[in-house]
Design a protein around this motif. Structure first.
Motif, mmCIF file in Angstrom:
data_model
loop_
_atom_site.group_PDB
_atom_site.id
_atom_site.type_symbol
_atom_site.label_atom_id
_atom_site.label_comp_id
_atom_site.label_asym_id
_atom_site.label_seq_id
_atom_site.Cartn_x
_atom_site.Cartn_y
_atom_site.Cartn_z
ATOM 1 N N ILE A 420 13.210 48.690 49.950
ATOM 2 C CA ILE A 420 12.415 49.831 50.436
ATOM 3 C C ILE A 420 11.368 50.340 49.438
ATOM 4 O O ILE A 420 10.683 51.313 49.719
ATOM 5 C CB ILE A 420 13.306 51.020 50.877
ATOM 6 C CG1 ILE A 420 14.143 51.562 49.716
ATOM 7 C CG2 ILE A 420 14.190 50.633 52.027
ATOM 8 C CD1 ILE A 420 14.917 52.817 50.098
ATOM 9 N N ILE A 421 11.242 49.699 48.295
ATOM 10 C CA ILE A 421 10.176 50.058 47.358
ATOM 11 C C ILE A 421 9.052 49.045 47.533
ATOM 12 O O ILE A 421 9.246 47.854 47.263
ATOM 13 C CB ILE A 421 10.681 50.051 45.899
ATOM 14 C CG1 ILE A 421 11.812 51.051 45.724
ATOM 15 C CG2 ILE A 421 9.544 50.373 44.942
ATOM 16 C CD1 ILE A 421 11.454 52.484 46.049
ATOM 17 N N PRO A 422 7.879 49.484 48.027
ATOM 18 C CA PRO A 422 6.828 48.539 48.422
ATOM 19 C C PRO A 422 6.459 47.504 47.358
ATOM 20 O O PRO A 422 6.264 46.334 47.680
ATOM 21 C CB PRO A 422 5.643 49.455 48.738
ATOM 22 C CG PRO A 422 6.268 50.736 49.169
ATOM 23 C CD PRO A 422 7.498 50.884 48.313
ATOM 24 N N TRP A 423 6.344 47.920 46.094
ATOM 25 C CA TRP A 423 5.901 46.973 45.077
ATOM 26 C C TRP A 423 6.995 45.966 44.700
ATOM 27 O O TRP A 423 6.745 45.010 43.982
ATOM 28 C CB TRP A 423 5.388 47.690 43.831
ATOM 29 C CG TRP A 423 6.339 48.673 43.230
ATOM 30 C CD1 TRP A 423 7.262 48.440 42.241
ATOM 31 C CD2 TRP A 423 6.451 50.053 43.550
ATOM 32 N NE1 TRP A 423 7.945 49.582 41.947
ATOM 33 C CE2 TRP A 423 7.467 50.599 42.733
ATOM 34 C CE3 TRP A 423 5.803 50.894 44.456
ATOM 35 C CZ2 TRP A 423 7.841 51.935 42.805
ATOM 36 C CZ3 TRP A 423 6.185 52.222 44.512
ATOM 37 C CH2 TRP A 423 7.179 52.733 43.692
ATOM 38 N N ALA A 424 8.227 46.180 45.207
ATOM 39 C CA ALA A 424 9.293 45.206 44.983
ATOM 40 C C ALA A 424 9.426 44.236 46.157
ATOM 41 O O ALA A 424 10.212 43.297 46.097
ATOM 42 C CB ALA A 424 10.616 45.927 44.759
ATOM 43 N N LEU A 425 8.651 44.473 47.217
ATOM 44 C CA LEU A 425 8.747 43.665 48.431
ATOM 45 C C LEU A 425 7.712 42.557 48.482
ATOM 46 O O LEU A 425 7.657 41.808 49.455
ATOM 47 C CB LEU A 425 8.554 44.569 49.672
ATOM 48 C CG LEU A 425 9.611 45.649 49.897
ATOM 49 C CD1 LEU A 425 9.149 46.614 50.972
ATOM 50 C CD2 LEU A 425 10.922 45.025 50.299
#
Length: 462
Positions: A420-425
């Motif tokens: 749910i953390i965009p930069w980890a997706l």
């Protein structure tokens, strides 16, 4: 009655709060951790030079503790890249594509395969191994690209990474933070990982199907980029098939050996790492022949770059939290009072003597800490803190350290490990050519619901 808290204890506690606040506001914690180590060393030793040396010594201590994990992940990434470049991954996964006949089957089969492969290769390499082959198949049977991304994401970066039962990097970090054996964390995490996985995946699947029926999501023919044809012809089809059978067979033998000889923690990591190196060497020498020696070094360097890039942010925060356990004397060169059982244990004892803490409050607090520490998008940078907080609350409650530690680990990795953390997706979003923020939005409700249910279950298990 526990030991009387000293200035060292209060400084440690203050910096824990500061680290949490920095993570909450998405700020890097490395400088805060270094300042915290320096402040504690200065109070403990009274020497400026010893305090400055303590910063370096703490980093050395943390790297020594983390090195087996960093190394095995680097090697696995090297091996995964060699499989991708030689086309072995295509041959390995293509037979499964014949089983995919509907969007429902596509979602669950891709998810389960992602979970299995991620257990051995970790999710980011597994996304590369799977996405290029299975995404076109899923699109052809009517599963949208966002559905493929959700399945790979929740099963890989969620279920597989939060349990991490094969490589055991996550339970190693949390167990060290809590001061308990890795096997205790693994055992306690099994029911929680199952609950979290079932709730999140079923919820996500239901919401996906609902929006497909309402026409909010449409299937588009998005085809991801793949490795060049030149690279994939390094091995003949016969050799690709041989390796496609040999590689899973060798890892299955690893699992059998782990069960028979009761290998866990560093021993299990060493076995997987050694197997991965062997596979890499075989692929290099078979595919590149005389150039295999140089290419092996090239792939290892690429893997090590990845390993230290991922764990670079972990080292300072791990160094700080190792101070709360058994590493204090080695890192600082000074001793705590004789009656002390370690900074974290002392804080837990003090808390127990002052405030009657319930297991309900402890569970939701540890889960909350896990969520907050995951906000930096790493997932791993804060799980040592989750372990330390779990240890603190378990001392106050009187039991349940393994369950609380596992809960903190699951919360941190599901949030920060890439759901749910965009930069980890980015890995899953990129291979499926979908917006990372849209993927994060789709995962938000399932993950929040899963965390609530899992925390409630944990309360009954404490």
């Amino acid at each position: 009655m526990g030991i009387e808290l000293s200035a060292i204890h209060w400084i440690y506690l203050t910096f824990i709060v500061l680290i949490i606040l920095f993570m909450l506001f998405r700020k890097d914690t490395s400088i805060i951790c270094v300042i915290g180590i320096f402040a504690i060393a200065l109070v403990a030793t009274g020497s400026l030079s010893a305090s400055i040396s303590g910063i370096f010594n703490s980093f050395v201590f943390a790297i020594k503790e983390l090195l087996p994990i960093i190394l095995v992940i680097s090697i696995i990434v090297s091996m995964s890249k060699s499989m991708l470049d030689t086309g072995i991954n295509d041959v390995m996964i293509t037979p499964f594509s014949k089983l995919i006949k509907s969007p429902n089957l596509a979602f669950w089969l891709i998810g389960i395969l992602m979970m299995i492969i991620s257990a051995f290769f970790w999710p980011s390499p597994a996304v590369a191994l799977m996405g290029a082959v299975l995404l076109p198949v899923a699109l052809r049977v009517g599963l949208p690209a966002i559905g493929v991304a959700i399945a790979m994401n929740l099963f890989g970066h969620g279920i597989a990474l939060s349990g991490d039962y094969v490589i055991q990097a996550a339970p190693k970090l949390t167990a060290d933070g809590a001061g308990i054996p890795v096997s205790h964390v693994i055992q306690a995490s099994i029911p929680l990982v199952i609950v979290m996985g079932v709730v999140t995946t079923i919820t996500a699947f239901y919401l996906l199907k609902r929006d497909m029926k309402l026409g909010k999501i449409k299937v588009e023919p998005i085809i991801p980029s793949t490795s060049s044809s030149e690279q994939k012809t390094l091995l003949s089809l016969t050799y690709q098939r041989i390796f496609a059978l040999l590689i899973p067979f060798l890892f299955i033998l690893d699992i059998v050996a782990m069960v028979l000889f009761k290998l866990q923690g560093d021993a299990a990591t060493s076995l997987v790492g050694g197997t991965s190196i062997t596979i890499l060497l075989l692929i290099m020498l078979t595919g590149y022949k005389q150039k295999g020696f140089e290419k092996t070094t090239e792939y290892l360097i690429d893997g090590l770059k990845f390993g230290f890039q991922v764990f670079g942010p972990v080292i300072p925060i791990a160094a700080f939290f190792y101070l709360g356990g058994d590493g204090f004397h080695t890192m600082i060169g000074a001793n705590l009072p004789k009656a002390s059982q370690g900074i974290v244990n002392d804080l837990g004892g003090a808390l127990a003597s002052i405030v009657p803490i319930s297991k309900e409050l402890g569970a939701f607090t540890v889960a909350g800490v896990g969520v907050i520490t995951g906000l930096d998008g790493s997932g791993f940078s804060g799980i040592s803190l989750a372990g330390s907080i779990a240890n603190l609350f378990s001392h106050a409650i009187g039991h349940g350290v393994a369950t609380l530690t596992a809960l903190g680990q699951i919360a941190a990795i599901w949030v920060g490990g890439g759901t749910i953390i965009p930069w980890a997706l980015i890995p899953a979003a990129a291979i499926c050519n979908v917006d990372a923020f849209e993927l994060a939005r789709r995962n938000l409700i399932p993950v929040i619901l899963g965390l609530i249910v899992t925390t409630i279950v944990a309360i009954f298990l404490i």
